[in-house]
Design an enzyme around this catalytic site. Structure first.
Site, mmCIF file in Angstrom:
data_model
loop_
_atom_site.group_PDB
_atom_site.id
_atom_site.type_symbol
_atom_site.label_atom_id
_atom_site.label_comp_id
_atom_site.label_asym_id
_atom_site.label_seq_id
_atom_site.Cartn_x
_atom_site.Cartn_y
_atom_site.Cartn_z
ATOM 1 N N LEU A 12 -48.114 102.409 92.030
ATOM 2 C CA LEU A 12 -49.563 102.636 92.082
ATOM 3 C C LEU A 12 -49.897 103.745 91.090
ATOM 4 C CD1 LEU A 12 -50.160 102.676 95.963
ATOM 5 C CD2 LEU A 12 -49.923 100.710 94.407
ATOM 6 N N VAL A 16 -49.515 109.307 83.016
ATOM 7 C CA VAL A 16 -48.430 110.086 82.408
ATOM 8 C C VAL A 16 -47.130 109.949 83.206
ATOM 9 C CG1 VAL A 16 -47.722 112.418 81.769
ATOM 10 C CG2 VAL A 16 -50.096 111.722 81.456
ATOM 11 N N ARG A 48 -56.198 101.125 86.969
ATOM 12 C CA ARG A 48 -57.659 101.012 86.953
ATOM 13 C C ARG A 48 -58.132 100.236 85.740
ATOM 14 N NH1 ARG A 48 -59.884 106.990 87.970
ATOM 15 N NH2 ARG A 48 -58.187 107.338 86.513
ATOM 16 N N LYS A 107 -49.493 116.076 95.852
ATOM 17 C CA LYS A 107 -49.475 117.344 96.600
ATOM 18 C C LYS A 107 -50.743 117.560 97.413
ATOM 19 C CE LYS A 107 -50.416 118.898 92.170
ATOM 20 N NZ LYS A 107 -49.522 118.286 91.234
ATOM 21 N N ILE A 138 -38.033 120.176 89.658
ATOM 22 C CA ILE A 138 -37.157 121.140 90.333
ATOM 23 C C ILE A 138 -36.880 120.676 91.754
ATOM 24 C CG2 ILE A 138 -36.810 123.543 90.947
ATOM 25 C CD1 ILE A 138 -39.043 124.281 89.012
ATOM 26 N N ASP A 203 -54.196 124.083 93.422
ATOM 27 C CA ASP A 203 -52.943 123.350 93.228
ATOM 28 C C ASP A 203 -51.771 124.108 93.852
ATOM 29 O OD1 ASP A 203 -51.270 121.304 91.455
ATOM 30 O OD2 ASP A 203 -50.422 123.294 91.131
ATOM 31 N N LYS A 207 -49.195 123.286 97.263
ATOM 32 C CA LYS A 207 -47.737 123.365 97.232
ATOM 33 C C LYS A 207 -47.221 124.370 98.251
ATOM 34 C CE LYS A 207 -47.716 121.954 92.391
ATOM 35 N NZ LYS A 207 -47.867 122.458 91.001
#
Lengths: 430, 430
Positions: A12, A16, A48, A107, A138, A203, A207
């Site tokens: 989905l 990038v 899309r 996230k 990571i 953001d 996290k």
């Protein structure tokens, strides 16, 4: 013992990250099959804009109907890399209902609705993996959830947003102001056209909520995370930091209280000593310190974003989920048994660096020191500078609660001799 | 869904690591039960000296008959922390034969007999986990085996022995010679009475074999690892390193050849630039860089040894193995499908720093340069220092194969004007 019937994957999103996932699934198909124990096949790609040419992806696989794709019933794993809350949330729960496990890099969704999504996965006997949601390539979710499963984590302290680290690093190394550094980050593609989610700490807060939840086996909601952005950090703050042998980073900090009875999670800019390993994390890199009872201090470092690194994390999860599926088992689900209370910022205990603009006359320092003492905030060092009737006073405190510091600052603002509070910054990592 | 019948654990060895494992199993029993989904019970502890008082361990559990313990038939997981080849190897295979999975911290055994032990585990449908065998508490095995399962690892470069890092760090920071630094490490408990396994690189070589095997999905035997100790590193080498902006570390390096067709594994002292993150790994800490196609450069850092950190890794594995058992599944076993050839040291390509004692007369440099050119080794920089008819020549090469460099050095030794080759050291991490 290679199974020949392939496991089917629905992708989905093909931006990038998604295009890298598709590319690696194609170019490394033999390796993935050997590591999983069965071939893995891209069975559909929901996008899309179907007219866009996507190199290496069979146009017959491309669809704009993501819902139909996750409802097909023959999909083993849905990889969700579209981001945002909807339609991602509905697509993920629909996938569980139709017999698919899910690998997600989302996230924001995990931080907001992690508990409900985990419950849906468990109810349908499916896996929900999301290593890519925190700090790109990571490995953090898996080490916290599995490697440290026999340990007691007390603290997670990290740089988990590459955009803001790039900006702060630039300000530190060139003396640039915030806007100038942001402009460069935008020009180089490190910051989005609307940088709000990064620079205001949203953001990083998402996290922090995810990391705190896993580290403390406790549900930590996005609303539980105290959040301050870094748009007000100035070149003067960096100059102050340097005088203290520090630099400034936007940190995500998840802590267990010293008595062990509660936890906190917060995101804000803070001074950290140059000798701390996080101080030397440059550019858009991420790094996270994890402090535990038995293992001591561990650090995980690497690229925190980008198509290929994020795809690496997605594919690691995809291999794990496929293996689980072949085993007829699921991996570890949500672990929230500890159910510790999540305290507010007032209970956080740390050190503070405060710059005051004060009148340049005798007795000011005594007045200021009295206010600190009355609020139970112990002073470590004071530095006074004055010229032309104006002066500045820089106070660094010992450890104090945020509530006590807040009361102190409120009282300081009421002093006639205090013209203004130029900056307040926490000092971490000592 | 908590199962009430406990999972039974047999502990083989109750020294520095074993006693910590037993302590945490007791003090954190509730957490472990919640994370596993069933209580976990210490069912027996095999020791050599039963008379020693072991705090917190029920004396009724202690036995000297490890074989009888692993043969009991009611044991779910055997934790092996006795180390060495025998009796550990026989006990582990006996455990598999009697229906138990195994968690081991035994790097020497895994490096020597990993393939056979994995085969025995698979034949009996049991797990063999050994996160604690490499770099103590630092999660490395799990990230390499699971998080990077969808990526292509090209290089593992690390400091995996704390004793030698302590010694080299001491030499670097104080100018001490090897013996003086070793004496201090011994006095502080960082080096054993017989430090051979550490300072001659045997310990690091075992870890390199294990890491290379997992990273490249290829069997890498201990004999495949080129090993050089660090006992001949001198204060003069550190002085040379500093002139190049480098320090010296004992590195474990596992590499895929540029053409992807073979791999190498080696342990030796090497110069690395001060700007490389591994250069700032202090004292007895460990750190490992992992370079992969998609994820780029990741670093894992932490305490590489010690009772509690190693116990943390053992307990993480114990939780995973117990969860697998409740799921009726096993985790990922040996993955050696790539079966790449393991090349010898001659095929390794790197840079070299060579110190020569030469006659102080005209034409020497030209002679020396000719020898390098004849062997296809390109020179990066040369530094000449002379006094009293004697001179030294320091040559730093571009990347060349170890075989070409070896031929060069052999030819240099035959030159009348070269009195001796004072030192040869590889330059890594650039």
């Amino acid at each position: 013992m290679m199974r020949t019937r392939p496991l089917k994957v629905a992708l989905l999103g093909c931006g990038v990250v998604g295009s890298e996932v598709a590319r690696i699934m194609t170019t490394h198909a033999d390796d993935l099959a050997a590591r999983i124990g069965a071939p893995v096949e891209l069975a559909g790609v929901a996008v899309r804009r179907p007219s866009k040419v996507r190199e290496g992806i069979d146009p017959a696989l491309v669809t704009t109907d993501a819902t139909a794709l996750v409802k097909r019933g023959d999909i083993d794993v849905v990889v969700e890399v579209i981001g945002g809350i909807e339609p991602a949330r509905t697509l993920i729960t629909t996938a569980f209902e139709h017999g698919a496990s899910v690998v997600s890099a989302n996230k924001a969704l995990l931080a907001q609705d992690g508990a409900a999504l985990h419950a849906a996965a468990e109810a349908h006997g499916e896996d929900l993996y999301y290593e890519a949601a925190v700090a790109g390539a990571i490995p953090l979710i898996r080490p916290l959830r599995e490697s440290l499963a026999g340990d007691k984590v007390n603290r997670v302290l990290g740089i988990v947003n590459g955009t803001t680290n790039f900006i702060l690093d630039k300000m530190d190394s060139t003396g640039a102001g915030y806007q100038e550094a942001l402009d460069e980050a935008t020009a180089l593609g490190y910051a989005e056209a609307d940088p709000t989610a990064d620079v205001e700490g949203f953001d990083a807060a998402a996290k922090a909520a995810i990391l705190a939840g896993i580290a403390f086996h406790t549900r930590v909601r996005l609303d539980d995370v105290h959040r301050e952005g870094m748009t007000e950090v100035t070149a003067a703050d960096f100059a102050s930091a340097r005088k203290m042998g520090c630099t400034i980073k936007l940190l995500a900090i998840c802590e267990r209280a010293r008595d062990g009875a509660s936890v906190t999670a917060r995101v804000h800019p803070a001074m950290i000593p140059l000798s701390h390993p996080l101080a030397s994390v440059r550019g858009a890199y991420n790094a996270v310190f994890v402090e535990s009872d038995a293992s001591g201090r561990l650090m995980f470092y690497g690229p925190g974003a980008g198509g290929a690194p994020t795809a690496s994390a997605v594919l690691g999860d995809l291999v794990a989920v496929c293996r689980n599926r072949l085993n007829g088992a699921t991996g570890p689900g949500e672990s929230a048994y500890a159910a510790l209370p999540v305290s507010g910022m007032g209970d956080v205990v740390t050190r503070y660096h405060i710059s005051l603009d004060v009148a340049d006359k005798p007795g000011v320092l005594a007045q200021v020191a009295t206010v600190f003492a009355e609020h139970g905030v112990s002073i470590d060092t004071v530095r006074q500078q004055g010229k032309d009737g104006e002066a500045s006073l820089v106070v660094v405190t010992h450890r104090a609660s945020d509530a006590a510091l807040g009361g102190t600052v409120e009282a300081l603002r009421k002093l006639d001799t205090v013209r203004g509070v130029a900056s307040i910054m926490r000092v971490e990592g000592e």
